[in-house]
Design a protein around this motif. Structure first.
Motif, PDB file in Angstrom:
ATOM      1  N   UNK A   5       0.803  -1.096   0.120  1.00 59.41           N
ATOM      2  CA  UNK A   5       0.173  -0.004  -0.088  1.00 59.41           C
ATOM      3  C   UNK A   5       0.969   1.080   0.104  1.00 59.41           C
ATOM      4  N   UNK A   6       0.406   2.361  -0.474  1.00 56.06           N
ATOM      5  CA  UNK A   6       1.221   3.672  -0.556  1.00 56.06           C
ATOM      6  C   UNK A   6       1.183   4.214   0.486  1.00 56.06           C
ATOM      7  N   UNK A   7      -0.269   4.257   1.310  1.00 55.54           N
ATOM      8  CA  UNK A   7      -0.060   4.925   2.748  1.00 55.54           C
ATOM      9  C   UNK A   7      -1.281   3.995   3.591  1.00 55.54           C
ATOM     10  N   UNK A   8      -1.057   4.381   4.834  1.00 54.74           N
ATOM     11  CA  UNK A   8      -2.059   3.986   5.645  1.00 54.74           C
ATOM     12  C   UNK A   8      -2.757   5.172   6.324  1.00 54.74           C
ATOM     13  N   UNK A   9      -4.193   4.912   6.468  1.00 55.68           N
ATOM     14  CA  UNK A   9      -5.059   6.014   6.872  1.00 55.68           C
ATOM     15  C   UNK A   9      -5.683   5.645   8.141  1.00 55.68           C
ATOM     16  N   UNK A  10      -5.849   6.581   9.270  1.00 60.89           N
ATOM     17  CA  UNK A  10      -6.855   6.204  10.328  1.00 60.89           C
ATOM     18  C   UNK A  10      -7.694   7.450  10.614  1.00 60.89           C
ATOM     19  N   UNK A  11      -8.844   7.253  10.796  1.00 58.96           N
ATOM     20  CA  UNK A  11      -9.757   8.197  11.131  1.00 58.96           C
ATOM     21  C   UNK A  11     -10.701   7.788  12.154  1.00 58.96           C
ATOM     22  N   UNK A  12     -10.710   8.736  13.450  1.00 59.78           N
ATOM     23  CA  UNK A  12     -11.473   8.752  14.434  1.00 59.78           C
ATOM     24  C   UNK A  12     -12.314   9.790  14.673  1.00 59.78           C
ATOM     25  N   UNK A  13     -13.683   9.563  14.757  1.00 56.29           N
ATOM     26  CA  UNK A  13     -14.751  10.416  15.057  1.00 56.29           C
ATOM     27  C   UNK A  13     -15.375  10.531  16.499  1.00 56.29           C
ATOM     28  N   UNK A  14     -15.240  11.543  16.932  1.00 56.29           N
ATOM     29  CA  UNK A  14     -15.721  11.677  18.414  1.00 56.29           C
ATOM     30  C   UNK A  14     -17.095  12.559  18.639  1.00 56.29           C
ATOM     31  N   UNK A  15     -17.834  12.237  19.353  1.00 55.73           N
ATOM     32  CA  UNK A  15     -18.989  12.937  19.786  1.00 55.73           C
ATOM     33  C   UNK A  15     -18.642  13.874  21.102  1.00 55.73           C
ATOM     34  N   UNK A  16     -18.628  15.221  21.183  1.00 61.65           N
ATOM     35  CA  UNK A  16     -18.281  15.953  22.256  1.00 61.65           C
ATOM     36  C   UNK A  16     -19.481  16.553  22.873  1.00 61.65           C
ATOM     37  N   UNK A  17     -19.415  16.438  24.019  1.00 54.10           N
ATOM     38  CA  UNK A  17     -20.465  17.372  24.942  1.00 54.10           C
ATOM     39  C   UNK A  17     -20.227  18.920  24.933  1.00 54.10           C
ATOM     40  N   UNK A  18     -21.209  19.707  25.127  1.00 57.34           N
ATOM     41  CA  UNK A  18     -20.934  21.158  24.944  1.00 57.34           C
ATOM     42  C   UNK A  18     -19.777  21.591  25.686  1.00 57.34           C
ATOM     43  N   UNK A  19     -19.557  21.164  26.683  1.00 60.53           N
ATOM     44  CA  UNK A  19     -18.692  21.834  27.644  1.00 60.53           C
ATOM     45  C   UNK A  19     -17.080  20.782  27.683  1.00 60.53           C
ATOM     46  N   UNK A  20     -17.074  20.194  26.724  1.00 62.19           N
ATOM     47  CA  UNK A  20     -15.865  19.371  26.681  1.00 62.19           C
ATOM     48  C   UNK A  20     -14.558  20.230  26.311  1.00 62.19           C
ATOM     49  N   UNK A  21     -13.593  20.022  27.190  1.00 65.52           N
ATOM     50  CA  UNK A  21     -12.392  20.812  27.090  1.00 65.52           C
ATOM     51  C   UNK A  21     -11.551  20.773  25.531  1.00 65.52           C
ATOM     52  N   UNK A  22     -11.952  19.839  24.824  1.00 68.95           N
ATOM     53  CA  UNK A  22     -11.711  19.864  23.531  1.00 68.95           C
ATOM     54  C   UNK A  22     -12.045  21.025  22.795  1.00 68.95           C
ATOM     55  N   UNK A  23     -13.055  21.685  22.970  1.00 70.48           N
ATOM     56  CA  UNK A  23     -13.798  23.005  22.312  1.00 70.48           C
ATOM     57  C   UNK A  23     -12.679  23.975  22.446  1.00 70.48           C
ATOM     58  N   UNK A  24     -12.122  24.017  23.844  1.00 68.54           N
ATOM     59  CA  UNK A  24     -11.267  25.119  24.035  1.00 68.54           C
ATOM     60  C   UNK A  24     -10.019  24.894  23.191  1.00 68.54           C
TER      61      UNK A  24
END
Length: 553
Positions: free
Chosen positions: A59-78
Motif C-alpha cells: 500500500x502507498x499509505x495508511x489512513x486512520x480516522x477517528x470520530x468523536x462526539x463531544x459534549x458542549x462543555x468538553x475541554x476539546x472545544x477550548x
C-alpha cells in the motif's frame, strides 16, 4: 466519546470501519490476531509517533480516522478554539492521520491540516489508554494533584484567584521599588537641576524675544549717526518741515489768483502732513533703535545663561520651562513614591496572607480527600487479588518557590505491594498485571472525579482468572456506567460483562494475511466466550458455562 474508527491499510488491516457507543465494549480474539494493531491505529490518530512499518505491505499509505462526539462543555472545544478550528455545535470532531510508505505523515482535524502536537493535545482529553507498560494517565505523578482535587471536589479556582491577586500585588510592589530605586539614584542631581532652573525661571518664547531685542539694539548702534543727521534736517526753524510750513503760508496768500496755484497749495499741504508723519515715525524708530549699553549687556548675559543650560540639558531654550516642571514633578513623585511604597507593601502582605489562608484550606481539604481516597482504593484491592498491597496518597508541602495557582502541595500516589515493603511510585514498583489492576482500582475510586470520555484497558486481566477476573469485569462494568470503555481481554468473565462484543480474527487466503473485526450477535458471542473458556475445542460444558456467565452479567 469515540463514535467511529475507520482504518485502512494498517499492517494486516485492509479496511475496517467500526461504530461504537457508550458503555463497555469487549475486544477478544486469538493471540496474534491483531488486537494491538487496533490500538496502535487509534494511537496513531491521537498523535502517536508515525512509523512507516505500520503501512500494509504493497500500500502507498495508511489512513486512520477517528470520530468523536463531544459534549458542549468538553475541554476539546477550548483547544480547537485556541487553534482556530472551532467545531459547529452538535458537529462531531474528526481527527485523521495519514502515514506514507516512505515515512512521511500528515494530520487533519475536521478536514483541516493540523500539527501532530495538536492531535496529542486533543487526544489527551479524549481517550485514556491504560496498558501494562503505560507511563501516562494515572501512572504519571504530574496529574495526581488534579485527580485528588476532582475527587475531593476542592475549590482550586479560589486559590488560583488568590494567587493571581498576590502575584499582581507583588509585581506592582517590585515595579514601584525598581522605579523608586532608579529615581533615588538621581535624587541629588534632580535637586540641583530643579534649584538651578527655579533660580533661572525661564519662560516660553523668552529666548526669541531677547534675541530680537538684542538685534534691534545692534542695528540701532550702526544707524545712530544717520538717524541723527535725518532728525537734524527735520528739526529747528530751518528744518524741512518748518520750511514747508513757511512756503505754505506765502502760497496761501496768492492761491486764489490762479487755479494751478490752488493745486500747488493743496499738494504742499499734503507734503506737510506726510513730512510730519515722517518726522514722527523717525522719532519712534530712533527711540526703538536707541542703543543702551547696560540693557544690551543684560540681554547678552541672559541669553548666555538660557542657551548654556539648554545645551546642558540637551533641549531647546523654549523647552526649559517645561523641563523645569517635569523635573520638579519627578522629584515630587519620588517623595510620593516612598509613601505609596508603604501602601503597596501592605497590599502585597495582605494578598500573601489571603493566599496562604486559601492554600492552607486547600491543603487541609487535600489531606482529608487523600484519606477518603486511600480508603476507597483499599476497599478495591482485595477483590483484585491485591490484598497484600497498600496504597497511599502523599500530600507534601512544596518549597515556597514552587507555590502557585494550584496551591502549596505536591501530590503523588504510591503503593507497597508486599507487607513490610516501602512505598514507592506506581510505575517503579508494580509489575505489569499489578499495575493494570491498581489503575482499575484507582479508576473505580475516582469514578466521580471524571476523566476522558473514552477509556481503553489493554489486557488488564492478564495472569488472573476466576474470582479476580469476575471482580475486574464487575468494576469495568461499573466504570462504563459513567464512561465509554473499550477492553482488550482474554478473560471470559470480563467479556461477558460487555454490552457489545467484538471479535478480532486473522485469516490467510494463501497469498495475503488479513485482520478483521466483527460485532458478535448473542449466539456468536456465547460461542466466543465458550472458546475463551475451553480453548481450541469448544465443549458443551463450555457453552453452558458461557451461557451462565452471560446471564449473570
Amino acid at each position: 466519546m469515540l463514535a467511529q474508527l475507520a482504518i485502512r491499510d494498517v499492517v494486516l488491516i485492509e479496511a475496517l470501519e467500526l461504530d461504537f457507543a457508550a458503555g463497555l465494549d469487549a475486544l477478544t480474539g486469538e493471540t496474534g490476531a491483531g488486537k494491538s494493531i487496533l490500538l496502535d491505529s487509534l494511537g496513531l490518530a491521537l498523535g502517536a509517533r508515525a512509523d512507516s512499518g505500520l503501512v500494509r505491505s504493497g500500500a502507498a499509505q495508511a489512513v486512520v480516522t477517528a470520530t468523536f462526539e463531544l459534549s458542549a462543555d468538553h475541554p476539546a472545544h477550548a483547544v480547537l478554539a485556541e487553534n482556530g478550528l472551532e467545531a459547529e455545535p452538535g458537529e462531531p470532531l474528526i481527527v485523521r492521520r495519514i502515514v506514507k510508505a516512505d515515512g512521511g505523515s500528515r494530520a487533519f482535524v475536521n478536514d483541516q491540516p493540523a500539527g501532530v502536537a495538536l492531535l496529542r493535545e486533543l487526544g489527551a482529553g479524549l481517550v485514556e489508554i491504560h496498558g501494562q507498560h503505560d507511563d501516562r494517565g494515572l501512572v504519571n505523578a504530574r496529574g495526581h494533584r488534579a485527580l485528588l482535587d476532582a475527587f475531593g471536589r476542592l475549590d482550586v479556582a479560589a486559590v488560583g484567584a488568590a494567587y493571581r491577586r498576590w502575584a499582581a500585588a507583588e509585581g506592582a510592589l517590585a515595579q514601584a521599588r525598581e522605579e523608586l530605586d532608579a529615581a533615588n539614584r538621581d535624587r541629588e542631581w534632580l535637586d540641583h537641576a530643579v534649584a538651578e532652573l527655579t533660580k533661572l525661571a525661564p519662560e516660553p518664547g523668552e529666548e526669541a524675544a531677547l534675541a530680537e531685542e538684542r538685534a534691534g539694539m545692534q542695528r540701532g548702534a550702526r544707524l545712530a549717526e544717520d538717524i541723527a543727521a535725518v532728525e537734524a534736517e527735520f528739526a529747528g526753524t530751518d528744518g524741512a518741515v518748518a520750511a514747508l510750513r513757511k512756503a505754505g503760508r506765502r502760497l496761501e496768500r496768492v492761491a486764489d489768483d490762479h487755479p494751478r496755484l490752488a493745486d500747488a497749495l493743496a499738494a504742499l499741504d499734503r507734503a506737510i502732513v506726510e513730512a510730519e508723519d515722517a518726522e514722527s515715525a523717525l522719532a519712534d524708530g530712533a527711540q526703538a533703535l536707541r542703543f543702551d549699553p547696560e540693557r544690551l549687556d543684560e540681554i547678552e548675559t541672559r541669553l548666555f545663561e538660557l542657551r548654556g543650560i539648554a545645551r546642558k540639558h540637551r533641549v531647546q531654550p523654549d523647552d526649559l520651562a517645561g523641563l523645569a516642571a517635569d523635573l520638579a514633578a519627578r522629584r515630587d513623585r519620588i517623595e510620593a513614591g516612598e509613601g505609596a511604597l508603604a501602601g503597596l507593601t501592605a497590599e502585597a502582605k495582605a494578598a500573601r496572607t489571603a493566599y496562604e489562608a486559601a492554600a492552607a484550606g486547600l491543603s487541609d481539604g487535600r489531606r482529608e480527600a487523600a484519606a477518603r481516597l486511600d480508603a476507597a482504593v483499599a476497599a478495591e484491592l482485595a477483590p483484585l487479588k491485591l490484598d497484600a498491597a497498600r496504597f497511599r496518597t502523599v500530600v507534601e508541602p512544596l518549597d515556597e518557590r514552587q507555590w502557585g495557582a494550584h496551591g502549596r502541595d505536591r501530590v503523588e500516589f504510591e503503593i507497597a505491594t508486599n507487607p513490610g515493603a516501602p512505598f514507592a511510585p506506581l510505575a517503579k514498583i508494580a509489575s505489569g498485571g499489578e499495575l493494570s489492576r491498581f489503575i482499575l482500582a484507582l479508576k473505580v475510586a475516582l469514578a466521580e472525579a471524571g476523566g476522558a470520555g473514552t477509556m481503553i484497558f489493554d489486557e488488564i486481566d492478564r495472569g488472573v482468572g476466576g474470582a479476580v477476573a469476575s471482580a475486574i469485569g464487575e468494576r469495568l462494568a461499573r466504570l462504563a456506567e459513567r464512561s465509554q470503555l473499550l477492553v482488550v481481554t482474554h478473560s471470559p468473565q470480563v467479556a461477558a460483562r460487555a454490552r457489545r462484543h467484538w471479535l478480532i480474527a486473522k485469516a490467510h487466503d494463501g497469498l495475503v494475511t488479513r485482520t478483521s473485526v466483527h460485532a458478535l450477535d448473542s449466539t456468536a458471542r456465547r460461542e466466543e466466550i465458550a472458546r475463551m473458556l475451553s480453548g481450541a475445542e469448544v465443549t458443551a460444558e463450555a457453552r453452558a458455562q458461557a451461557a451462565r456467565l452471560l446471564e449473570v452479567a
